[in-house]
Design a protein around this motif. Structure first.
Motif, PDB file in Angstrom:
ATOM      1  N   ASP A  38      -5.968  42.766 -78.059  1.00 55.87           N
ATOM      2  CA  ASP A  38      -5.096  41.552 -77.432  1.00 55.87           C
ATOM      3  C   ASP A  38      -4.357  41.858 -76.241  1.00 55.87           C
ATOM      4  OD1 ASP A  38      -3.891  41.057 -80.298  1.00 55.87           O
ATOM      5  OD2 ASP A  38      -2.903  42.023 -80.952  1.00 55.87           O
ATOM      6  N   ARG A  39      -4.909  42.855 -75.926  1.00 48.77           N
ATOM      7  CA  ARG A  39      -4.381  43.110 -74.471  1.00 48.77           C
ATOM      8  C   ARG A  39      -3.504  43.767 -73.819  1.00 48.77           C
ATOM      9  NH1 ARG A  39      -7.671  37.249 -71.963  1.00 48.77           N
ATOM     10  NH2 ARG A  39      -9.254  37.137 -72.587  1.00 48.77           N
ATOM     11  N   ASP A  40      -2.876  44.607 -74.870  1.00 50.52           N
ATOM     12  CA  ASP A  40      -1.588  45.218 -74.496  1.00 50.52           C
ATOM     13  C   ASP A  40      -2.265  46.736 -74.164  1.00 50.52           C
ATOM     14  OD1 ASP A  40      -0.058  43.563 -75.538  1.00 50.52           O
ATOM     15  OD2 ASP A  40      -0.375  43.948 -77.849  1.00 50.52           O
ATOM     16  N   ILE A  41      -2.986  46.992 -73.776  1.00 46.56           N
ATOM     17  CA  ILE A  41      -3.715  48.140 -73.066  1.00 46.56           C
ATOM     18  C   ILE A  41      -3.435  48.246 -71.819  1.00 46.56           C
ATOM     19  CG2 ILE A  41      -5.324  49.897 -73.033  1.00 46.56           C
ATOM     20  CD1 ILE A  41      -4.448  50.031 -75.886  1.00 46.56           C
ATOM     21  N   HIS A  68     -15.301  35.729 -71.238  1.00 45.07           N
ATOM     22  CA  HIS A  68     -14.099  35.667 -70.356  1.00 45.07           C
ATOM     23  C   HIS A  68     -13.771  36.620 -69.750  1.00 45.07           C
ATOM     24  CE1 HIS A  68     -10.148  34.064 -68.893  1.00 45.07           C
ATOM     25  NE2 HIS A  68      -9.833  35.104 -69.853  1.00 45.07           N
ATOM     26  N   ALA A  69     -13.544  37.301 -68.515  1.00 50.15           N
ATOM     27  CA  ALA A  69     -13.020  38.119 -68.238  1.00 50.15           C
ATOM     28  C   ALA A  69     -11.950  38.102 -66.364  1.00 50.15           C
ATOM     29  CB  ALA A  69     -14.490  38.662 -67.192  1.00 50.15           C
ATOM     30  N   VAL A  70     -11.272  38.617 -66.184  1.00 53.93           N
ATOM     31  CA  VAL A  70     -10.307  37.975 -65.480  1.00 53.93           C
ATOM     32  C   VAL A  70      -9.553  39.775 -64.778  1.00 53.93           C
ATOM     33  CG1 VAL A  70      -7.838  37.998 -64.570  1.00 53.93           C
ATOM     34  CG2 VAL A  70      -9.271  36.585 -67.151  1.00 53.93           C
ATOM     35  N   THR A  71      -9.633  40.137 -63.759  1.00 61.14           N
ATOM     36  CA  THR A  71      -9.872  40.957 -62.700  1.00 61.14           C
ATOM     37  C   THR A  71      -8.991  41.168 -61.819  1.00 61.14           C
ATOM     38  OG1 THR A  71     -11.570  41.927 -63.401  1.00 61.14           O
ATOM     39  CG2 THR A  71     -10.614  43.039 -62.099  1.00 61.14           C
ATOM     40  N   HIS A  72      -7.440  41.720 -61.580  1.00 57.39           N
ATOM     41  CA  HIS A  72      -6.649  41.399 -60.691  1.00 57.39           C
ATOM     42  C   HIS A  72      -6.973  42.909 -59.945  1.00 57.39           C
ATOM     43  CE1 HIS A  72      -4.663  38.750 -63.294  1.00 57.39           C
ATOM     44  NE2 HIS A  72      -4.776  39.690 -64.403  1.00 57.39           N
ATOM     45  N   TYR A  73      -6.352  42.866 -58.513  1.00 57.65           N
ATOM     46  CA  TYR A  73      -7.034  43.783 -56.979  1.00 57.65           C
ATOM     47  C   TYR A  73      -5.785  43.770 -56.375  1.00 57.65           C
ATOM     48  CZ  TYR A  73      -9.886  40.218 -54.624  1.00 57.65           C
ATOM     49  OH  TYR A  73      -9.647  39.261 -54.059  1.00 57.65           O
ATOM     50  N   ARG A  74      -5.274  44.987 -56.212  1.00 54.35           N
ATOM     51  CA  ARG A  74      -4.653  44.516 -54.547  1.00 54.35           C
ATOM     52  C   ARG A  74      -5.316  45.760 -54.107  1.00 54.35           C
ATOM     53  NH1 ARG A  74       0.510  47.788 -55.356  1.00 54.35           N
ATOM     54  NH2 ARG A  74       0.390  48.220 -57.029  1.00 54.35           N
ATOM     55  N   VAL A  75      -4.579  45.567 -52.432  1.00 52.23           N
ATOM     56  CA  VAL A  75      -5.176  46.481 -51.336  1.00 52.23           C
ATOM     57  C   VAL A  75      -4.676  48.291 -51.071  1.00 52.23           C
ATOM     58  CG1 VAL A  75      -5.677  47.024 -48.989  1.00 52.23           C
ATOM     59  CG2 VAL A  75      -6.006  44.656 -49.534  1.00 52.23           C
ATOM     60  N   GLY A  76      -5.196  48.775 -51.361  1.00 54.62           N
ATOM     61  CA  GLY A  76      -4.540  50.055 -51.021  1.00 54.62           C
ATOM     62  C   GLY A  76      -4.579  50.661 -50.144  1.00 54.62           C
ATOM     63  N   LEU A 106      -9.658  50.579 -50.297  1.00 51.42           N
ATOM     64  CA  LEU A 106      -9.413  51.038 -51.729  1.00 51.42           C
ATOM     65  C   LEU A 106      -8.645  50.635 -52.288  1.00 51.42           C
ATOM     66  CD1 LEU A 106      -9.209  53.496 -53.224  1.00 51.42           C
ATOM     67  CD2 LEU A 106      -6.760  54.297 -51.706  1.00 51.42           C
ATOM     68  N   VAL A 107      -9.034  50.146 -52.759  1.00 52.64           N
ATOM     69  CA  VAL A 107      -8.020  48.766 -54.067  1.00 52.64           C
ATOM     70  C   VAL A 107      -8.090  49.519 -55.157  1.00 52.64           C
ATOM     71  CG1 VAL A 107      -9.347  46.922 -52.928  1.00 52.64           C
ATOM     72  CG2 VAL A 107     -10.398  48.091 -54.693  1.00 52.64           C
ATOM     73  N   GLN A 108      -6.968  49.089 -55.848  1.00 49.51           N
ATOM     74  CA  GLN A 108      -6.296  49.075 -56.848  1.00 49.51           C
ATOM     75  C   GLN A 108      -6.624  48.199 -58.065  1.00 49.51           C
ATOM     76  OE1 GLN A 108      -1.928  50.064 -55.336  1.00 49.51           O
ATOM     77  NE2 GLN A 108      -2.068  51.348 -56.490  1.00 49.51           N
ATOM     78  N   VAL A 109      -6.832  48.293 -59.334  1.00 51.97           N
ATOM     79  CA  VAL A 109      -7.458  47.873 -60.273  1.00 51.97           C
ATOM     80  C   VAL A 109      -6.835  47.810 -61.047  1.00 51.97           C
ATOM     81  CG1 VAL A 109      -9.853  46.040 -60.931  1.00 51.97           C
ATOM     82  CG2 VAL A 109      -9.768  46.968 -58.679  1.00 51.97           C
ATOM     83  N   LYS A 110      -6.487  46.327 -62.153  1.00 51.80           N
ATOM     84  CA  LYS A 110      -6.105  46.126 -62.956  1.00 51.80           C
ATOM     85  C   LYS A 110      -6.928  45.657 -63.895  1.00 51.80           C
ATOM     86  CE  LYS A 110      -1.868  45.320 -65.771  1.00 51.80           C
ATOM     87  NZ  LYS A 110      -0.673  45.301 -65.216  1.00 51.80           N
ATOM     88  N   LEU A 111      -7.898  45.640 -64.617  1.00 48.87           N
ATOM     89  CA  LEU A 111      -8.102  44.430 -66.017  1.00 48.87           C
ATOM     90  C   LEU A 111      -7.500  44.223 -66.920  1.00 48.87           C
ATOM     91  CD1 LEU A 111     -10.807  47.557 -66.857  1.00 48.87           C
ATOM     92  CD2 LEU A 111     -11.143  45.529 -66.212  1.00 48.87           C
ATOM     93  N   GLU A 112      -7.644  42.973 -67.152  1.00 47.38           N
ATOM     94  CA  GLU A 112      -7.323  42.165 -68.061  1.00 47.38           C
ATOM     95  C   GLU A 112      -7.776  42.135 -69.121  1.00 47.38           C
ATOM     96  OE1 GLU A 112      -5.463  37.116 -68.223  1.00 47.38           O
ATOM     97  OE2 GLU A 112      -5.218  38.729 -66.644  1.00 47.38           O
ATOM     98  N   THR A 113      -9.278  41.451 -69.041  1.00 47.20           N
ATOM     99  CA  THR A 113      -9.977  41.805 -70.037  1.00 47.20           C
ATOM    100  C   THR A 113     -11.154  43.256 -69.961  1.00 47.20           C
ATOM    101  OG1 THR A 113     -11.723  40.669 -68.793  1.00 47.20           O
ATOM    102  CG2 THR A 113     -10.057  39.407 -70.955  1.00 47.20           C
TER     103      THR A 113
END
Length: 314
Positions: A160-163, A203-211, A219-226
């Motif tokens: 359910d992508r709740d983690i 299907h694969a989604v990755t969010h990232y932002r500059v640290g 250095l990047v912070q990465v959040k997995l949606e899948t």
């Protein structure tokens, strides 16, 4: 005995009960599931059906799963860094270099062997309670279920992508801004050990932002949606910011110009992808309380960042 429940997706309408069970409860063999159907341990909307009965979708399946030994691996006294543990849940900080699950070439010395040594009752759970994996050379937080109920809950939360799963990574190349990579991932067409962005992939989604930015690294912070295999490594390489040290997706190693002696030493000695599972959040499988853990970077990535920062000042 533990009761597991699942709702039949409408896209499974017309499938037989035994086929649906094999999809929804894939951690158990088809023969075991069929034996449970015949012994009355499976109910569909409160009714006992036959394995070949067809479903229409939307039904609730209740399965009374019996704990039995399903793991044949041997326990091994491998140290575990336990971040959290109670009767149903275990959170560990996996070091880089430790394989999570036995496979060809790594039948022993894995996290699974260590878990069996820590708690022998985990031999009754699929994969000794391991719900998700991180790569051998990736460090950081990983969750383990200690009961069938917890295993079912955590698996469902993943689906359910709740983690919450957030990583810290060091990439080659200086990023100007963060973003999102929404590209399907599948097996590489010629190298079965690798994965790649492919139109017919999952299907694969990755969010990232500059640290933090450096001259030639970020250095990047990465959040997995899948959570596809090698997802962060594949997606970062796809946008031409491969992970530092990634020998599979990063291409040939090249020493950057204007590199200090200390930075060159750290870069040459860093033999893994610079990726760390830094944050993990979930609903507790029993209390339903939201819990979250953070784990600081390991020493090798800290030294690398310090050398990068020092090189900026030189």
């Amino acid at each position: 005995m533990t009761r597991l429940t699942e709702e039949v997706p409408f896209e499974m309408a017309g499938m037989r009960l035994d086929q649906v069970l094999a999809e929804l409860f894939a951690d158990y063999s088809r023969s075991k599931l069929q034996s449970w159907v015949k012994s009355g341990r499976v109910q569909v909307n409160g009714l006992t059906l036959k394995p070949r009965d067809k479903l229409v979708g939307g039904e609730t399946i209740a399965l009374d799963a019996e704990a039995e030994i399903v793991i044949t691996a041997e326990p091994e006294p491998i140290p575990l860094e336990i971040i959290f543990e109670d009767e149903s849940l275990l959170i560990v900080n996996k070091p880089a270099g430790l394989v999570v699950h036995p496979a060809i070439g790594n039948w022993n010395g894995t996290l699974l062997n260590a878990l069996l040594n820590h708690d022998s009752s985990l031999e009754t759970l699929p994969r000794a309670g391991i719900v998700h994996r991180i790569d051998k050379e990736t460090s950081g937080l990983l969750m383990v279920a200690k009961t069938l109920q917890a295993h079912n809950s955590l698996t469902q939360q993943l689906q359910d992508r709740d983690i919450t799963r957030e990583y810290l990574a060091i990439t080659r190349g200086r990023m100007t801004a963060g973003g999102t990579v929404d590209e399907p991932i599948g097996r590489h067409p010629t190298d079965r050990k690798r994965y790649a962005v492919r139109e017919n992939g999952k299907h694969a989604v990755t969010h990232y932002r500059v640290g933090q930015r450096f001259t030639r690294h970020t250095l990047v912070q990465v959040k997995l949606e899948t959570g596809r295999t090698h997802q962060i490594r594949v997606h970062m390489a796809h946008i031409r910011f491969p992970l530092l040290g990634d020998q599979v997706y990063g291409g040939r190693f090249q020493m950057p110009p204007d590199c200090s002696e200390q930075l060159e030493k750290e870069l040459r000695s860093f033999k893994r992808q610079a990726l760390h599972a830094a944050k993990l959040g979930l609903q507790h499988p029993v209390t339903d309380e939201y819990l979250e853990w953070e784990q600081p970077l390991p020493e090798d990535m800290i030294r690398l960042l310090e050398a990068l920062a020092e090189n900026e000042r030189d």
